[in-house]
Every structure is written in structure tokens, then in C-alpha cells.
Design an enzyme around this catalytic site. Structure first.
Site, short mmCIF file in Angstrom:
data_model
loop_
_atom_site.label_atom_id
_atom_site.label_comp_id
_atom_site.label_asym_id
_atom_site.label_seq_id
_atom_site.Cartn_x
_atom_site.Cartn_y
_atom_site.Cartn_z
N ASP A 63 -1.96 5.93 7.92
CA ASP A 63 -2.76 6.71 6.97
C ASP A 63 -1.76 7.57 6.20
O ASP A 63 -1.18 8.50 6.75
CB ASP A 63 -3.78 7.58 7.71
CG ASP A 63 -4.59 8.45 6.75
OD1 ASP A 63 -4.31 8.43 5.52
OD2 ASP A 63 -5.51 9.16 7.22
N SER A 140 -1.05 4.97 -12.96
CA SER A 140 -2.17 4.25 -13.57
C SER A 140 -2.16 4.57 -15.06
O SER A 140 -1.62 5.61 -15.46
CB SER A 140 -3.49 4.74 -12.95
OG SER A 140 -4.59 4.31 -13.73
N TYR A 153 -9.31 11.17 -9.80
CA TYR A 153 -8.33 10.08 -9.91
C TYR A 153 -7.36 10.33 -11.07
O TYR A 153 -6.15 10.21 -10.92
CB TYR A 153 -9.08 8.76 -10.11
CG TYR A 153 -8.20 7.53 -10.11
CD1 TYR A 153 -7.76 6.97 -8.92
CD2 TYR A 153 -7.85 6.90 -11.30
CE1 TYR A 153 -6.97 5.83 -8.91
CE2 TYR A 153 -7.07 5.75 -11.31
CZ TYR A 153 -6.63 5.22 -10.10
OH TYR A 153 -5.84 4.09 -10.11
N LYS A 157 -3.35 10.77 -10.64
CA LYS A 157 -2.37 9.81 -11.19
C LYS A 157 -1.44 10.48 -12.20
O LYS A 157 -0.26 10.09 -12.30
CB LYS A 157 -3.09 8.60 -11.77
CG LYS A 157 -3.77 7.73 -10.71
CD LYS A 157 -2.77 7.19 -9.68
CE LYS A 157 -3.38 6.20 -8.71
NZ LYS A 157 -2.42 5.64 -7.76
N1 LIG Z 1 -6.82 -2.20 -9.55
C1 LIG Z 1 -6.64 -1.49 -10.65
O1 LIG Z 1 -7.26 -1.74 -11.71
C2 LIG Z 1 -5.62 -0.37 -10.68
C3 LIG Z 1 -5.25 0.19 -11.91
C4 LIG Z 1 -4.32 1.22 -11.92
C5 LIG Z 1 -3.77 1.67 -10.75
N2 LIG Z 1 -4.14 1.12 -9.57
C6 LIG Z 1 -3.53 1.65 -8.35
O2 LIG Z 1 -2.90 0.59 -7.65
C7 LIG Z 1 -2.81 0.94 -6.26
C8 LIG Z 1 -3.29 -0.23 -5.44
O3 LIG Z 1 -4.66 -0.44 -5.73
P1 LIG Z 1 -5.37 -1.87 -5.63
O4 LIG Z 1 -6.11 -2.06 -6.90
O5 LIG Z 1 -4.43 -2.90 -5.14
O6 LIG Z 1 -6.49 -1.50 -4.54
P2 LIG Z 1 -6.92 -2.15 -3.15
O7 LIG Z 1 -8.13 -1.38 -2.76
O8 LIG Z 1 -7.00 -3.63 -3.25
O9 LIG Z 1 -5.71 -1.79 -2.19
C9 LIG Z 1 -5.45 -0.47 -1.79
C10 LIG Z 1 -4.92 -0.50 -0.38
O10 LIG Z 1 -4.62 0.85 -0.01
C11 LIG Z 1 -5.06 1.04 1.32
N3 LIG Z 1 -5.32 2.46 1.58
C12 LIG Z 1 -6.34 3.23 1.15
N4 LIG Z 1 -6.25 4.46 1.67
C13 LIG Z 1 -5.11 4.48 2.42
C14 LIG Z 1 -4.49 5.46 3.22
N5 LIG Z 1 -5.00 6.69 3.37
N6 LIG Z 1 -3.35 5.14 3.86
C15 LIG Z 1 -2.82 3.89 3.74
N7 LIG Z 1 -3.39 2.91 3.04
C16 LIG Z 1 -4.52 3.20 2.37
C17 LIG Z 1 -6.33 0.20 1.43
O11 LIG Z 1 -6.67 -0.06 2.78
C18 LIG Z 1 -5.93 -1.04 0.64
O12 LIG Z 1 -5.33 -2.00 1.48
C19 LIG Z 1 -3.62 2.23 -6.10
O13 LIG Z 1 -2.74 3.33 -6.08
C20 LIG Z 1 -4.46 2.26 -7.34
O14 LIG Z 1 -4.86 3.56 -7.69
C21 LIG Z 1 -5.05 0.10 -9.50
#
Ligand SMILES: NC(=O)c1ccc[n+]([C@@H]2O[C@H](COP(=O)([O-])OP(=O)(O)OC[C@H]3O[C@@H](n4cnc5c(N)ncnc54)[C@H](O)[C@@H]3O)[C@@H](O)[C@H]2O)c1
Length: 251
Positions: A63, A140, A153, A157
Site C-alpha cells: 500500500d 496526468s 485528483y 496530479k
Molecule cells: N487511465 C487513464 O486514463 C489515466 C490518465 C492519466 C493518468 N493516469 C494515471 O495512471 C496511473 C495508473 O492508472 P491506470 O489507469 O493504469 O489504473 P488501474 O486502476 O488500471 O491501475 C492502478 C493500479 O494501482 C493500484 N493501487 C491503487 N491504490 C494503491 C495503493 N494504495 N498502493 C498500491 N497500489 C495501489 C491498483 O490496485 C491498480 O493495480 C494512475 O496514477 C492514474 O492516475 C491514468
């Protein structure tokens, strides 16, 4: 060279989406990977996928809001693979609300997972990067501009983007580069969860995500390629940068 031969990397949030794609890509480029995620079985599954392909990886339930867990992830890298060179601070969560709906506890959780995690991971990882290293933080597009119904959020970010610059300045002399990768909408479980949080039909939400010059959302692999560049020696003169990977959305 965008290879990571003989490097050791930690990927947080490595069980899913962008983190999973990056962990797999790092391993294919020669890195030993610690897959750290609050979803411990998901992290182990990705590590097993990597070892099944002939790579080196271990999953660690982490975590990132817990300093003890962050310290353990770093210890695992050093004890299992003999050092640490690359840290991808990628775990993140989103709450699709305005200030009117979010509680102080929910706000704190978003900040703890998205921002304070970088403090804890870096505090323990930087002393372990004895040969220098590369840190990539996931920001992001909404760290560089505002967005609706995502106030916590957006705040978190923007903090990631500027914390990245401050870290880059502080640790450049130690041979540690620090950059942020800033994805636009990327088709991952998080994006689909956002549609659910907003009670929006996925087709409508996906069409909105595609409303950008390239006419589509990104894939996790496309973000992973940008992270690999920043993590590798190909980016040897890049630090403090905010790399946008969004199909032209911010343009
Ligand atoms: N998907 C999008 O459109 C997008 C756009 C911009 C930024 N992001 C960023 O990209 C990153 C990855 O997101 P994603 O889209 O792959 O999401 P996702 O939900 O597929 O993956 C996120 C992962 O983080 C893990 N996680 C959550 N809380 C946690 C914690 N406290 N400790 C450890 N692990 C934890 C989850 O279990 C999951 O495996 C994030 O930081 C997100 O904000 C995503």
C-alpha cells in the site's frame, strides 16, 4: 539505448493498466522488476507472467500510502536483485466528485495514494540508487490543466508534476533523473471505473475520451513506451520534464 539490461526496477500499481504494461515492457527490455501493488495477488500474477516469459520479477503487496510498505518494496528490490536503478511511481486512484461531495477522509486518501506515496517511495529508494537512477512519476493531463468532477485528483496530479521538478533539482548531482509522464485518457480499468462513478454509459464515456486530435484513447502499452524512454539511458539529459502522452489532447 532504450534497453534496461541488468537494471532493477520497481513499478507501483504494477498489477493493472499502465503499471502492468510497463512492468512487462521493462522486463522484456532486460530489467528485474519488483511489481508492487495493494492487490498482492494481482502483483504476483504479473510477476508470474514475467517469469513465464523468461524474465525476472517478484510481486510484493504494497500500500503506497504506508511508509513501512514502501520501505519493504525497496528492501525487496535490493535483497532479491542486488540494487535499484529505476522507480516508476505509478499507483493512483481517482474520485470523480466536486468539493461538495468529497469528505476530508476521501480527499486525504487521494492525496496519500497519489502524492505522499512519492515521498515515501523516494525517501527509501534514493539512498538505494547508489549507481544513480531514474524515477518516473505518473501525473496526468489533469495535472497540467483542470477537469470536471475530479477536484481531488486534479490537485493531486498537479502536485505530482511540480514535486517531480523539485526532486529533479535536489537529486541531479547524485545522478538521479526524475520526470513525470502525463497520460491522457488511457483504456484501463481506472477509466472504466470513472464511467461507473459518474453513472455514465461506457460508450458515451469512451466517445468523450476519444474527443482529441488522434480520435481515440491511448493504450497502456503506448504509455509504457514513454515511461521506458524516460527510465532508460536514452533520456540521459532529460530531468524535471513533464512528458505528455495524450494523442494531442492538451495541444
Ligand atoms: N487511465 C487513464 O486514463 C489515466 C490518465 C492519466 C493518468 N493516469 C494515471 O495512471 C496511473 C495508473 O492508472 P491506470 O489507469 O493504469 O489504473 P488501474 O486502476 O488500471 O491501475 C492502478 C493500479 O494501482 C493500484 N493501487 C491503487 N491504490 C494503491 C495503493 N494504495 N498502493 C498500491 N497500489 C495501489 C491498483 O490496485 C491498480 O493495480 C494512475 O496514477 C492514474 O492516475 C491514468
Amino acid at each position: 539505448m532504450t534497453t534496461l539490461t541488468d537494471k532493477v526496477a520497481i513499478v507501483t500499481g504494477g498489477a493493472s493498466g499502465i503499471g502492468r504494461a510497463t512492468a512487462l515492457l521493462f522486463a522484456r527490455q532486460g530489467a528485474a522488476v519488483v511489481v508492487a501493488d495493494i492487490d498482492g495477488s494481482g502483483a504476483s500474477k504479473v510477476a508470474e507472467e514475467i517469469t513465464a516469459e523468461g524474465g525476472r520479477a517478484v510481486g510484493v503487496e504494497t500500500d503506497v500510502a504506508s511508509e513501512a510498505d514502501c520501505a519493504r518494496a525497496v528492501r525487496t528490490a535490493v535483497e532479491t536483485f542486488g540494487g535499484l536503478h529505476v522507480l516508476f511511481n505509478n499507483a493512483g486512484i481517482i474520485r470523480r466528485t466536486t468539493v461538495l461531495e468529497i469528505s476530508g477522509e476521501e480527499w486525504d486518501r487521494v492525496m496519500a495514494v497519489n502524492v505522499r506515496s512519492i515521498l515515501f517511495m523516494c525517501k527509501h529508494a534514493i539512498p538505494a540508487m547508489t549507481e544513480g537512477g531514474s524515477i518516473v512519476n505518473t501525473g496526468s493531463g489533469w495535472g497540467l490543466k483542470g477537469g470536471g468532477n475530479a477536484v481531488s485528483y486534479c490537485a493531486s496530479k498537479a502536485a505530482v508534476v511540480n514535486m517531480t521538478r523539485a526532486l529533479a533539482i535536489d537529486h541531479a548531482k547524485a545522478g538521479i533523473r526524475v520526470n513525470s509522464v502525463n497520460p491522457g485518457d488511457t483504456d484501463t480499468p481506472m477509466l472504466r471505473d470513472e464511467a461507473r462513478q459518474l453513472s455514465e454509459d461506457w460508450a458515451v464515456f469512451a466517445a468523450d475520451s476519444a474527443d482529441r486530435p488522434m480520435g481515440r484513447a491511448g493504450t497502456p502499452d503506448e504509455i509504457a513506451q514513454a515511461v521506458l524512454f524516460l527510465a532508460s539511458d536514452a533520456a540521459s539529459y532529460v530531468t524535471g520534464a513533464a512528458l505528455v502522452v495524450d494523442g494531442g489532447g492538451l495541444a
